[in-house]
Design a protein around this motif. Structure first.
Motif, short mmCIF file in Angstrom:
data_model
loop_
_atom_site.label_atom_id
_atom_site.label_comp_id
_atom_site.label_asym_id
_atom_site.label_seq_id
_atom_site.Cartn_x
_atom_site.Cartn_y
_atom_site.Cartn_z
N THR A 139 29.38 -31.57 -3.64
CA THR A 139 29.80 -31.06 -4.95
C THR A 139 28.61 -30.52 -5.75
O THR A 139 28.74 -29.56 -6.51
CB THR A 139 30.51 -32.15 -5.76
N HIS A 140 27.44 -31.16 -5.60
CA HIS A 140 26.26 -30.71 -6.33
C HIS A 140 25.81 -29.32 -5.86
O HIS A 140 25.56 -28.42 -6.68
CB HIS A 140 25.11 -31.69 -6.17
N ILE A 141 25.70 -29.13 -4.56
CA ILE A 141 25.26 -27.84 -4.04
C ILE A 141 26.30 -26.76 -4.30
O ILE A 141 25.95 -25.62 -4.62
CB ILE A 141 24.94 -27.95 -2.53
N PHE A 142 27.57 -27.12 -4.20
CA PHE A 142 28.63 -26.15 -4.50
C PHE A 142 28.49 -25.64 -5.93
O PHE A 142 28.59 -24.45 -6.20
CB PHE A 142 29.99 -26.78 -4.28
N ARG A 143 28.24 -26.59 -6.84
CA ARG A 143 28.09 -26.23 -8.26
C ARG A 143 26.83 -25.39 -8.48
O ARG A 143 26.88 -24.35 -9.14
CB ARG A 143 28.02 -27.51 -9.10
N THR A 148 24.33 -20.89 -10.55
CA THR A 148 23.07 -20.15 -10.65
C THR A 148 23.17 -18.74 -10.10
O THR A 148 22.38 -17.87 -10.45
CB THR A 148 21.95 -20.87 -9.88
N GLY A 149 24.13 -18.51 -9.20
CA GLY A 149 24.21 -17.23 -8.51
C GLY A 149 23.42 -17.23 -7.22
O GLY A 149 23.34 -16.21 -6.53
N LEU A 150 22.84 -18.37 -6.85
CA LEU A 150 22.05 -18.46 -5.63
C LEU A 150 22.91 -18.25 -4.39
O LEU A 150 22.50 -17.55 -3.46
CB LEU A 150 21.38 -19.84 -5.56
N ALA A 151 24.08 -18.88 -4.38
CA ALA A 151 24.96 -18.78 -3.21
C ALA A 151 26.41 -18.92 -3.65
O ALA A 151 27.03 -19.97 -3.45
CB ALA A 151 24.60 -19.85 -2.18
N PRO A 152 26.97 -17.91 -4.27
CA PRO A 152 28.34 -18.01 -4.76
C PRO A 152 29.35 -18.06 -3.61
O PRO A 152 29.14 -17.45 -2.56
CB PRO A 152 28.51 -16.74 -5.59
N ILE A 180 20.56 -30.51 -3.81
CA ILE A 180 21.30 -31.72 -4.18
C ILE A 180 20.62 -32.42 -5.34
O ILE A 180 21.26 -32.81 -6.33
CB ILE A 180 21.40 -32.68 -2.97
N LEU A 181 19.31 -32.59 -5.24
CA LEU A 181 18.57 -33.29 -6.30
C LEU A 181 18.61 -32.51 -7.61
O LEU A 181 18.73 -33.09 -8.69
CB LEU A 181 17.13 -33.53 -5.86
N HIS A 182 18.54 -31.20 -7.51
CA HIS A 182 18.62 -30.35 -8.71
C HIS A 182 19.97 -30.51 -9.39
O HIS A 182 20.06 -30.65 -10.61
CB HIS A 182 18.37 -28.90 -8.33
N GLY A 183 21.03 -30.52 -8.58
CA GLY A 183 22.37 -30.69 -9.15
C GLY A 183 22.62 -32.08 -9.68
O GLY A 183 23.34 -32.27 -10.65
N ARG A 184 22.01 -33.06 -9.05
CA ARG A 184 22.23 -34.45 -9.44
C ARG A 184 21.53 -34.80 -10.76
O ARG A 184 22.06 -35.55 -11.58
CB ARG A 184 21.73 -35.37 -8.32
N TYR A 185 20.33 -34.25 -10.96
CA TYR A 185 19.52 -34.69 -12.09
C TYR A 185 19.29 -33.64 -13.18
O TYR A 185 18.93 -34.02 -14.29
CB TYR A 185 18.16 -35.19 -11.57
N ILE A 186 19.50 -32.37 -12.90
CA ILE A 186 19.26 -31.34 -13.91
C ILE A 186 20.50 -30.46 -14.12
O ILE A 186 21.04 -30.38 -15.22
CB ILE A 186 18.04 -30.46 -13.54
#
Length: 213
Positions: A139-143, A148-152, A180-186
């Motif tokens: 769910t974090h990477i999907f978001r 961000t537009g990185l990988a829609p 994952i860590l970026h989505g989890r914490y920021i």
């Protein structure tokens, strides 16, 4: 997101965390597989608490089979869906013993034939245990990929394919850990912390969340 921005996106995350790791605790490839199966719809913290005592006694599929489904449940009963997960872990352990000499297969397609192992779980194991350039879309990477537009993409598989296509070579092995860590914490679901995000200027998300007063 344009190619130069994608490269810079990863470069900044890599600079801040040169050696990203999973937050699941494990001692070998088999324990990693079990931990990832247990982590579905559960937090890594919760899984680590449940497996701390379990992994002291169980390090191989044969030992898990000997423990049995009811014994495993006593260790993981604090985790969501523990009944189904216990059944799957015992079943996959039996298959590893019978068909693979107690070893975890180093093949994503084979891994996904094991009970309780979907594509995301197989991607995590292939990447974390064997260094494969796979992208486990939770769910974090999907978001993060969409926001961000990185990988829609409309589905996790769409996002995975976009990451495979867009992620530059120097960052492919560790990309899913950084995201994952970026989505989890920021880049959190309800209130992304844009004010302290290292890639905010590259991100397509509008409007940016202001810093708390």
């Amino acid at each position: 997101m344009k190619k130069p921005d994608i490269f810079e996106f990863y470069r900044r995350l890599a600079e801040l965390n040169p050696d990203p790791r999973t937050e699941l605790d494990y001692g070998n490839d088999y324990q990693l597989l079990v931990a990832v199966v247990l982590s579905a719809q559960a937090t890594d913290i919760g899984v680590n608490k449940a497996t701390r005592a379990l992994f002291r006694d169980v390090t191989t599929p044969a030992q898990m089979v000997a423990l049995g489904e009811e014994g495993l449940k006593q260790h993981i009963k604090t985790i969501g869906l523990f009944n189904a997960k216990a059944k799957n872990v015992i079943a996959l352990s039996e298959i590893l013993v019978q068909d693979f000499g107690g070893q975890v297969p180093q093949d994503r397609d084979v891994l996904t034939t094991l009970p309780g192992v979907g594509r995301k779980t197989a991607n995590v194991v292939m990447n974390t245990a064997y260094g494969a350039e796979t992208f486990a879309v939770d769910t974090h990477i999907f978001r993060v990929g969409n926001r961000t537009g990185l990988a829609p993409g409309k589905t996790p598989l769409h996002v995975e394919k976009a990451l495979e296509k867009n992620t530059p070579a120097p960052f492919r092995r560790d990309a899913h850990h950084w995201l994952i860590l970026h989505g989890r914490y920021i880049c959190k679901a309800r209130r992304p912390e844009c004010w302290r995000c290292p890639v905010a200027d590259l991100c397509r998300f509008k409007p940016k969340t202001p810093a708390p007063a």
